[in-house]
Motif scaffolding. Sequence first.
Motif, PDB file in Angstrom:
ATOM      1  N   GLN A 125     -21.138   4.687  -8.032  1.00  0.00           N
ATOM      2  CA  GLN A 125     -20.252   3.700  -8.147  1.00  0.00           C
ATOM      3  C   GLN A 125     -18.893   4.242  -8.039  1.00  0.00           C
ATOM      4  N   ALA A 126     -18.916   5.154  -9.079  1.00  0.00           N
ATOM      5  CA  ALA A 126     -17.472   5.923  -9.370  1.00  0.00           C
ATOM      6  C   ALA A 126     -16.661   6.498  -8.261  1.00  0.00           C
ATOM      7  N   GLU A 127     -18.053   7.111  -7.381  1.00  0.00           N
ATOM      8  CA  GLU A 127     -17.307   7.690  -6.158  1.00  0.00           C
ATOM      9  C   GLU A 127     -16.490   6.594  -5.245  1.00  0.00           C
ATOM     10  N   GLU A 128     -17.138   5.463  -5.046  1.00  0.00           N
ATOM     11  CA  GLU A 128     -16.571   4.601  -4.283  1.00  0.00           C
ATOM     12  C   GLU A 128     -15.593   3.726  -4.771  1.00  0.00           C
ATOM     13  N   TYR A 129     -15.509   3.720  -6.352  1.00  0.00           N
ATOM     14  CA  TYR A 129     -14.188   3.153  -6.904  1.00  0.00           C
ATOM     15  C   TYR A 129     -13.191   4.270  -6.770  1.00  0.00           C
ATOM     16  N   LEU A 130     -13.225   5.576  -6.779  1.00  0.00           N
ATOM     17  CA  LEU A 130     -12.132   6.286  -6.695  1.00  0.00           C
ATOM     18  C   LEU A 130     -11.722   6.479  -5.221  1.00  0.00           C
ATOM     19  N   GLU A 131     -12.707   6.142  -4.231  1.00  0.00           N
ATOM     20  CA  GLU A 131     -12.388   6.045  -2.993  1.00  0.00           C
ATOM     21  C   GLU A 131     -11.443   4.896  -2.425  1.00  0.00           C
ATOM     22  N   VAL A 132     -11.779   3.718  -2.966  1.00  0.00           N
ATOM     23  CA  VAL A 132     -10.777   2.560  -2.942  1.00  0.00           C
ATOM     24  C   VAL A 132      -9.430   2.725  -3.556  1.00  0.00           C
ATOM     25  N   THR A 133      -9.361   3.325  -4.773  1.00  0.00           N
ATOM     26  CA  THR A 133      -8.292   3.469  -5.472  1.00  0.00           C
ATOM     27  C   THR A 133      -7.213   4.421  -4.857  1.00  0.00           C
ATOM     28  N   ARG A 134      -7.694   5.462  -4.167  1.00  0.00           N
ATOM     29  CA  ARG A 134      -7.040   6.724  -3.584  1.00  0.00           C
ATOM     30  C   ARG A 134      -6.567   6.174  -2.331  1.00  0.00           C
ATOM     31  N   LYS A 135      -7.236   5.278  -1.664  1.00  0.00           N
ATOM     32  CA  LYS A 135      -6.856   4.401  -0.437  1.00  0.00           C
ATOM     33  C   LYS A 135      -5.618   3.735  -0.629  1.00  0.00           C
ATOM     34  N   LEU A 136      -5.792   2.879  -1.712  1.00  0.00           N
ATOM     35  CA  LEU A 136      -4.799   1.978  -2.084  1.00  0.00           C
ATOM     36  C   LEU A 136      -3.506   2.858  -2.341  1.00  0.00           C
ATOM     37  N   TRP A 137      -3.577   3.875  -3.217  1.00  0.00           N
ATOM     38  CA  TRP A 137      -2.531   4.600  -3.674  1.00  0.00           C
ATOM     39  C   TRP A 137      -1.763   5.510  -2.777  1.00  0.00           C
ATOM     40  N   GLU A 138      -2.640   6.054  -1.836  1.00  0.00           N
ATOM     41  CA  GLU A 138      -2.108   7.161  -0.866  1.00  0.00           C
ATOM     42  C   GLU A 138      -1.935   6.638   0.388  1.00  0.00           C
ATOM     43  N   LEU A 139      -2.801   5.814   0.966  1.00  0.00           N
ATOM     44  CA  LEU A 139      -2.733   5.319   2.576  1.00  0.00           C
ATOM     45  C   LEU A 139      -2.071   4.059   2.685  1.00  0.00           C
ATOM     46  N   SER A 140      -1.640   3.108   1.629  1.00  0.00           N
ATOM     47  CA  SER A 140      -1.557   1.800   1.992  1.00  0.00           C
ATOM     48  C   SER A 140       0.090   1.757   2.433  1.00  0.00           C
ATOM     49  N   TRP A 141       0.931   2.319   1.465  1.00  0.00           N
ATOM     50  CA  TRP A 141       2.479   2.382   1.904  1.00  0.00           C
ATOM     51  C   TRP A 141       2.755   3.809   2.083  1.00  0.00           C
ATOM     52  N   GLU A 142       3.385   3.807   3.323  1.00  0.00           N
ATOM     53  CA  GLU A 142       4.171   5.073   3.872  1.00  0.00           C
ATOM     54  C   GLU A 142       5.239   5.429   3.201  1.00  0.00           C
ATOM     55  N   ASP A 143       5.498   6.690   3.057  1.00  0.00           N
ATOM     56  CA  ASP A 143       6.605   7.064   1.884  1.00  0.00           C
ATOM     57  C   ASP A 143       8.124   6.448   2.343  1.00  0.00           C
ATOM     58  N   ASP A 144       8.365   6.058   3.517  1.00  0.00           N
ATOM     59  CA  ASP A 144       9.721   5.512   3.680  1.00  0.00           C
ATOM     60  C   ASP A 144       9.499   3.929   3.877  1.00  0.00           C
ATOM     61  N   ALA A 145       8.393   3.371   3.591  1.00  0.00           N
ATOM     62  CA  ALA A 145       8.183   1.993   3.776  1.00  0.00           C
ATOM     63  C   ALA A 145       9.213   1.140   2.876  1.00  0.00           C
ATOM     64  N   VAL A 146       9.862   1.412   1.955  1.00  0.00           N
ATOM     65  CA  VAL A 146      10.740   0.512   1.125  1.00  0.00           C
ATOM     66  C   VAL A 146      11.905   1.130   1.660  1.00  0.00           C
ATOM     67  N   VAL A 147      12.796   0.168   2.051  1.00  0.00           N
ATOM     68  CA  VAL A 147      14.051   1.006   2.754  1.00  0.00           C
ATOM     69  C   VAL A 147      15.494   0.205   1.769  1.00  0.00           C
ATOM     70  N   ARG A 148      15.059  -1.021   1.288  1.00  0.00           N
ATOM     71  CA  ARG A 148      16.213  -1.656   0.350  1.00  0.00           C
ATOM     72  C   ARG A 148      17.549  -1.955   1.199  1.00  0.00           C
ATOM     73  N   ASP A 149      17.481  -2.339   2.417  1.00  0.00           N
ATOM     74  CA  ASP A 149      18.433  -2.586   3.411  1.00  0.00           C
ATOM     75  C   ASP A 149      19.265  -3.841   3.010  1.00  0.00           C
ATOM     76  N   ARG A 150      20.405  -3.756   2.098  1.00  0.00           N
ATOM     77  CA  ARG A 150      20.985  -4.871   1.859  1.00  0.00           C
ATOM     78  C   ARG A 150      21.741  -5.793   3.083  1.00  0.00           C
ATOM     79  N   VAL A 151      22.115  -4.954   4.184  1.00  0.00           N
ATOM     80  CA  VAL A 151      22.473  -5.408   5.023  1.00  0.00           C
ATOM     81  C   VAL A 151      21.817  -6.486   6.024  1.00  0.00           C
ATOM     82  N   SER A 152      20.482  -5.822   6.437  1.00  0.00           N
ATOM     83  CA  SER A 152      19.549  -6.343   7.200  1.00  0.00           C
ATOM     84  C   SER A 152      18.770  -7.278   6.399  1.00  0.00           C
ATOM     85  N   GLY A 153      18.914  -7.455   5.262  1.00  0.00           N
ATOM     86  CA  GLY A 153      17.912  -8.169   4.384  1.00  0.00           C
ATOM     87  C   GLY A 153      16.509  -7.612   4.162  1.00  0.00           C
TER      88      GLY A 153
END
Length: 453
Positions: free
Chosen positions: A159-187
Motif C-alpha cells: 500500500q505504501a508503494e502506491e501511496y508514494l506513487e500518488v504523492t510523487r505524481k502530485l508533487w512532481e508531475l502535476s504542475w510544470e515549473d513555469d505554470a505559475v506566471v503571476r501576470d498582472r497585465v493579462s490577469g
Amino acid sequence: MARRIRFNAFAMNTVGHQSPGLWRHPEDRSEHYTDLEHWTELARVLERGVFDGVFLADVLGTYDLYGGDSAASLRAAAQVPINDPMMLVPAMALVTEHLGFGVTANTSAEHPYPFARRMSTLDHLTRGRVGWNVVTGYLDSAARNMGATQLEHDERYDQAEEYLEVTRKLWELSWEDDAVVRDRVSGVFAEPAKVHPIGHHGHWFDVPGFHLSEPSPQRTPVVYQAGASPRGLAFAARHAEAIFVGGSSPESLRAVVGRARQALHDAGRDPDGVRIYTKLTIITAATSQEAHAKHAEYLRYADVEGALALVSGWMGEDLSRHDLDQPLGTVSSNAIHTYAAAFSGTRDDGRPWTVRDLGERAAIGGLGSLVVGSGQEVADQVEDLVEQTGVDGFNLAYVVTPGSFVDVVEHVVPVLQERGRYPTAYEPGTLRHKLLGAGDRHSEPVSRVGQPA
C-alpha cells in the motif's frame, strides 16, 4: 578525511517519548508539550547546535498490548496523550533559518490527496526544510479506531508503494515549473495548459485530478524511512534519502548498515548517497562524574512498566505474558521488525534477552544505544560508533527536554567541532541540499515509483 558526524533531535508531540516516567524529573519540561514556546525554545537550541533537524515521531494509536489494555501507558504517559506533530513545524520554522523538520506520517491513516497538500504547505512555509518519515503503521489500536483491520506487514508496504506513487505524481508531475506566471497585465495567475491531472487509478487509490498546491521549493519532501525486514529494506532502498536503522550492539548495527548499503547498490543507487542514522541517547555534563551522577538520578525516575508497554507495542507482543527472567526467544512480529529481530537473540555477553532486560534497557532512551560521560568521553564514543558501524549520524533521544539537548550542544558539539568531525555552520539551501548536496529535487525518477519489490 574523517567522516562528518550528524545529529537529529528525536522528539514527539507528547510527554513520555522514549523515557517513560522522566516527566516527573524537576528539570524535564515535556509536560509543556501543548505550549508553542516549549517547541520554539527547543528549535533555537537545536539550530545553535547545528543539528540537521528535529525528527518528529508519531503514532495514531495507544500502546495497549501490555497487560491487554492501555493502563500502563496512561499511568506512565508512554506516548499518550499525544498531539499532531505537523502543527509544530511552522512555529519552529519561524524562529529558525536552517533547521530541518522530519515529520512522521502513516500511509495507512490518510488519503494521499489531502496529505500531499499538507506537505506542500509545510515545504512552502519552511522554505524547503521539510521531510516525510514514511511509516506504514504498526499499532492495531490505530487501525481499529479508524474502522479498519491492520494489514499484514508486507501488505502495508504494498500500500505504501502506491501511496508514494500518488504523492510523487502530485508533487512532481502535476504542475510544470513555469505554470505559475503571476501576470498582472493579462490577469493570468497560472497557465491552465501547464497544470496536469495525474489520472491515477490503482489498487488502493483513485486520484484523477491535479495537485492543489503550486510547486514548493523541494516539490517532494526529503523521504525518510526505517525498514529492517527484507520488504522494508527494499522499500527504503528504492525511495529513502535518509534511512533509520537499529541494532542491539555495534556489531549488529554494523551488519544492518551493511545490508542497507548493499540494498541501495542492488536498487541501482549510490550506497553512500543516502544518509543512515541510528538512535542514541547521550547523558553528558562538564565532567564524567557529573554525567554518571545524572544517569543514576534519572534511573530513579524511570518507569520500567511504561517502558515494557512501549516495547510490547514495538515488538507486537504482550510482554506481560512472559516470565521476567526467562529468555524471550524469537518474536514473530507484525509490528516493527527492527526491534523484534534485534532483541530476539542474545546480548553482548552471550546471554539471551529477557523481559526484565528489555524493560531496563528501554526505560532510559528506548531500545537505542546509551552513552554516558563528559563531552570528551561522549565524543570519543560517538566517533567510535561511526567508525565501527558506518552510520552517518544519530537520532538523539532525550531523557529530559530540552536539557538533554542543551547538554549535547554545550558539552559534545564543541569537542566534535574542534576535531573537525562536526559542522560549525549550516550550508545554504533546502533540507535536501543540506543533507545530500544534491540540489532541491528528489533524485528518483517518478516513473520508477511504485514498482514492486
